[in-house]
Every structure is written in C-alpha cells, then in structure tokens.
Design a protein around this motif. Structure first.
Motif, short mmCIF file in Angstrom:
data_model
loop_
_atom_site.label_atom_id
_atom_site.label_comp_id
_atom_site.label_asym_id
_atom_site.label_seq_id
_atom_site.Cartn_x
_atom_site.Cartn_y
_atom_site.Cartn_z
N VAL A 126 0.86 -1.19 0.00
CA VAL A 126 0.00 0.00 0.00
C VAL A 126 0.89 1.24 0.00
O VAL A 126 1.79 1.37 0.84
N LYS A 127 0.63 2.12 -0.94
CA LYS A 127 1.42 3.35 -1.07
C LYS A 127 0.72 4.49 -0.34
O LYS A 127 -0.45 4.77 -0.58
N ILE A 128 1.45 5.14 0.56
CA ILE A 128 0.93 6.26 1.34
C ILE A 128 1.87 7.44 1.19
O ILE A 128 3.10 7.29 1.25
N LEU A 129 1.31 8.62 0.98
CA LEU A 129 2.11 9.84 0.91
C LEU A 129 2.16 10.52 2.27
O LEU A 129 1.18 10.51 3.01
N ILE A 130 3.30 11.11 2.58
CA ILE A 130 3.43 12.00 3.72
C ILE A 130 3.82 13.36 3.16
O ILE A 130 4.94 13.54 2.68
N ALA A 131 2.87 14.27 3.19
CA ALA A 131 3.02 15.54 2.50
C ALA A 131 2.87 16.70 3.48
O ALA A 131 2.56 16.51 4.66
N GLY A 132 3.09 17.90 2.96
CA GLY A 132 2.96 19.09 3.79
C GLY A 132 3.91 20.17 3.35
O GLY A 132 4.66 20.02 2.37
N GLY A 133 3.87 21.28 4.07
CA GLY A 133 4.73 22.41 3.75
C GLY A 133 6.18 22.17 4.12
O GLY A 133 6.58 21.09 4.55
N PHE A 134 6.95 23.22 3.97
CA PHE A 134 8.39 23.14 4.20
C PHE A 134 8.69 23.11 5.70
O PHE A 134 8.18 23.92 6.47
#
Length: 252
Positions: free
Chosen positions: A72-80
């Motif tokens: 399962v592919k999960i992204l961990i995203a967000g600002g700088f």
C-alpha cells in the motif's frame, strides 16, 4: 558489454583436484583418473550424503503457503519544515532513503523553516521508507518535498497512492494550504496530522480546523513526528480513511 567476471580459482595442485571441480567442491572425484595413478587404489574421499528429503504422503492436501503482504502506497506531504522526513525516519523499518541537501545562503528568503526550527537540510526529491503493519499489509511511505518549486513532483508521487498524511505545523498554518488544496483537487483520501513541536500546539484542534477550512469528514489528529507509535497511529487513521473511501466506492 556487461559481464560478470568468474572468480579466480587457485591453481590445480600436482596430482590433486581442481578447486572448481566437482570433487573439490563436493568431496568426491569425477572423471577418469590421471595416467600416473591408473592401477593404484583410489584414495578414500569422504562423501557427504545429501540432506534427507521428506515426501508428503500420497493424497495428503498441499501445505498452505503464506501469501505476501499487500503493498500500500501512502504519501506523507505538507509544507516546508513541518516534519515529513522526521515522520518517515521514525516509523520506517528500513534505513529510510532521503534526498537531503544542505541549506545555503542562496535559499534565504526562499526556504523559510520558521523561527523555531534548527533545520539545516532540506528534501530536494523525496523520502522513502516502509513499515509492515501485519502479515497481510505493508505500507510504502513516500515523503514529498515541501518547497513550492518542487510542486511538479507531487503528481508523480501521488500516482497509485491510496491515501496521504498531510503534516501541519500549527505555528505556520499558511504553509499548509497548498498541500490541502492539492489533495482536495486530486480526490485522494487524506488525514491532517498536526505535528506537536516541543510537545505543544500553538492552537487547539478546533481552531486549526476552522483556520484550514477542513470539512468535518476529514480527520484531524495531533501526533509527534519524532515518536514511532505516534506516527503509527496517524498512519492507521489514513488507512481507515482509505478503507472507508474504497467501501463507499464499491457500494456505489
């Protein structure tokens, strides 16, 4: 052309077996004996029997084999500078792949990690790690770069993902709007995780939900990017959100 070089076997001793021969490797001679040794009694060479093999009785049912875990592919995203790389490193069961580069004076005014941050490096491509949830499920984590100039990579990283954890710094909410807008437009299930820097938040979760204009069905959780169990709990919420979306889509 590409090739693999054979190992350098030691020279064959006079009257002895070649190191790469069957006799040299497995402990018994093969082929005709040298002319000088014909007629002599063959030396006793210890023979190692092969390991015993067990054969299942005829008609017995086949033994069940364990199925590999589902990826399962999960992204961990967000600002700088919100804690994406830290989150991947805290939870990954392998040494995480990072693309960290030193921040230089050329980035002053472009990359601003905030007054509280002691950050000296920045992700210039992505972070990668993985964690096995149980025997049936394995998460592959992809951390996105936070700078706006690397925003073109988000579309490629999001391809094939089932959900995302959007990491938020409660003291710099303005930097979080682009990430939330991206996943709302992409229609990808996401969870907003507020990283508790120094163990505390600048605002409570109710005020953060109002400031980010997050709909009620989007989970908003507090976690600590440095703590493995805290990151795990946040990722489990992402899985629940993705499962809920898949269940609703199947019912429709």
């Amino acid at each position: 052309m590409d090739y693999v070089r054979s190992p350098e076997w030691p020279p064959n001793p006079p009257g002895g077996l070649s190191a790469n021969s069957a006799g040299g490797r497995y402990g018994y001679p093969t082929g005709p004996a040298p002319a000088a040794e014909r007629g002599r009694a063959a030396p006793r060479v210890p023979v190692v029997p092969p390991p015993a093999m067990t054969v299942a009785p005829a008609g017995s049912p086949p033994r069940p084999t364990a199925a590999p875990p589902i990826p399962v592919k999960i992204l961990i995203a967000g600002g700088f500078g919100v804690g994406k790389t830290t989150s991947v490193a805290a939870i990954s069961e392998i040494a995480p792949l990072t693309t960290e580069a030193e921040m230089t004076t050329a980035g002053i005014g472009v990359d601003d990690p905030g007054m509280r941050s002691a950050k000296t490096t920045t992700t210039v491509a992505m972070d990668f790690g993985c964690v096995t949830i149980d025997r049936s499920l394995k998460l592959y984590l992809f951390g996105t770069p936070g700078q706006a100039r690397f925003g073109f990579m988000w579309d490629d990283l999001a391809r094939g993902a089932l959900g995302a954890l959007v990491v938020v710094d409660s003291a710099r909410l303005d930097d979080c709007y682009p990430a939330i807008d991206f996943f709302e437009r992409a229609g990808l299930p996401f969870v907003v995780g507020v990283n508790a820097f120094d163990g505390r938040l600048a605002h409570d979760l109710t005020a953060i939900r109002w400031a980010l204009a997050i709909e009620d069905h989007v989970p908003l959780v507090q976690f600590d990017a440095r703590e493995r169990l805290s990151v795990r709990d946040a990722l489990l919420v992402v899985l629940d959100r993705a499962l809920d979306r898949a269940t609703r889509d199947r019912g429709a």
